[in-house]
Design a protein around this motif. Structure first.
Motif, PDB file in Angstrom:
ATOM      1  N   SER A  66       0.717  -1.121  -0.361  1.00 38.04           N
ATOM      2  CA  SER A  66       0.184  -0.007   0.075  1.00 38.04           C
ATOM      3  C   SER A  66       0.784   0.953   0.322  1.00 38.04           C
ATOM      4  N   ASP A  75      -7.727  -4.655  -2.293  1.00 37.69           N
ATOM      5  CA  ASP A  75      -7.372  -5.270  -0.891  1.00 37.69           C
ATOM      6  C   ASP A  75      -8.390  -4.676   0.041  1.00 37.69           C
ATOM      7  N   THR A  85      -6.489  -0.248   3.231  1.00 40.59           N
ATOM      8  CA  THR A  85      -5.833   0.916   2.792  1.00 40.59           C
ATOM      9  C   THR A  85      -5.156   1.666   2.609  1.00 40.59           C
ATOM     10  N   ASP A 136      -2.809  -1.730  -6.122  1.00 35.26           N
ATOM     11  CA  ASP A 136      -2.781  -2.604  -4.681  1.00 35.26           C
ATOM     12  C   ASP A 136      -3.027  -3.633  -4.248  1.00 35.26           C
TER      13      ASP A 136
HETATM   14 MG    MG Z   1      -1.713  -3.147   1.857  1.00 37.21          MG
END
Ligand code: MG
Ligand code: ADP
Length: 216
Positions: A15, A38, A42, A85
């Motif tokens: 991230s 994800d 994040t 990500d």
């Molecule tokens: Mg992450």
């Protein structure tokens, strides 16, 4: 171009790397999208909290394999650069990303379990390449590095042996500022004069030279 950060292990800096690559590309004047694959979101939370005046990528949250397969190509058409990500550990999501990404980056912490897990990510890259006649390009890099440790030397040696997934020379060091910056409404590139930003920029230049897009 779609650039994805992938690794089965969490906590290796996916991230952090994804948000900073977006920030770097935005500074180059590119139209950038960040895709958060994800479930923990994040990087989306990070971008959402960035201070006013800091350039932000367009953000997308695609945490299921089918929506990723369906929507990633469209997002790529609408932007100069897409940074993904990637999820740690979710095999189906990883596979979807590996089927679409142009470049895959595997961040690896110099620890025994992380180096071990990177072998799985590299195998997954090879499986995708069998289907995609050689794509995606892929590189590993060391993150959260503590200099002069035995583990670091071992990690360099092991990762250096995967010549089909070259190890980037620029290593990202373990630095408090890099940990602090997440959740502070800013990025390392927006903090004046820190070495963490310098090394990130150096790594991205190395990457773009390796990839041959000549835009560093
Ligand atoms: Mg992450
Ligand atoms: N270079 C670094 N130095 C110190 N801490 C870091 C560094 N890169 C990431 N971190 C910290 O490590 C943790 C995991 O990083 P993160 O980017 O969230 O990894 P991932 O997305 O792979 O789980 C976070 O708390 C982050 O702030």
């Amino acid at each position: 171009m779609i650039t994805a950060f992938l690794n089965l292990k969490g906590g290796c800096g996916k991230s952090t790397s994804a948000v900073h690559l977006c920030r770097y590309l935005l500074d180059k004047g590119e139209k950038v999208a960040l895709v958060d694959a994800d479930g923990q979101a994040t990087s989306l939370a990070w971008v959402g909290n960035l201070d006013e005046g800091i350039k932000k990528p367009a953000v997308f949250r695609l945490i299921e394999p089918d929506p990723l397969m369906d929507q990633l190509p469209t997002i790529a058409q609408g932007h100069d650069e897409v940074v993904v990500d990637g999820a740690g550990g979710l095999a189906e999501v990883q596979r979807a990303i590996l089927l679409l990404a142009d470049v895959v980056l595997i961040p690896v912490q110099p620890s025994t379990p992380d180096v071990f897990a990177s072998a799985e990510a590299i195998k997954a890259v090879r499986r995708a390449r069998q289907i995609r006649s050689g794509a995606p390009k892929a590189f590993s890099f060391l993150t959260r590095v503590v200099p002069k440790t035995l583990l670091l030397n071992e990690a360099r040696e092991t990762l250096g042996e995967y010549t089909d997934v070259p190890l980037l020379k620029t290593e990202i060091h373990q630095r408090q500022v890099a940990a602090d910056v997440m959740g502070q409404g800013t990025t390392l590139f927006d903090l004046k004069g820190n070495r963490a930003a310098t090394e990130l920029a150096r790594q991205y230049r190395e990457l773009f030279e390796e990839v041959g897009y000549g835009r560093a």
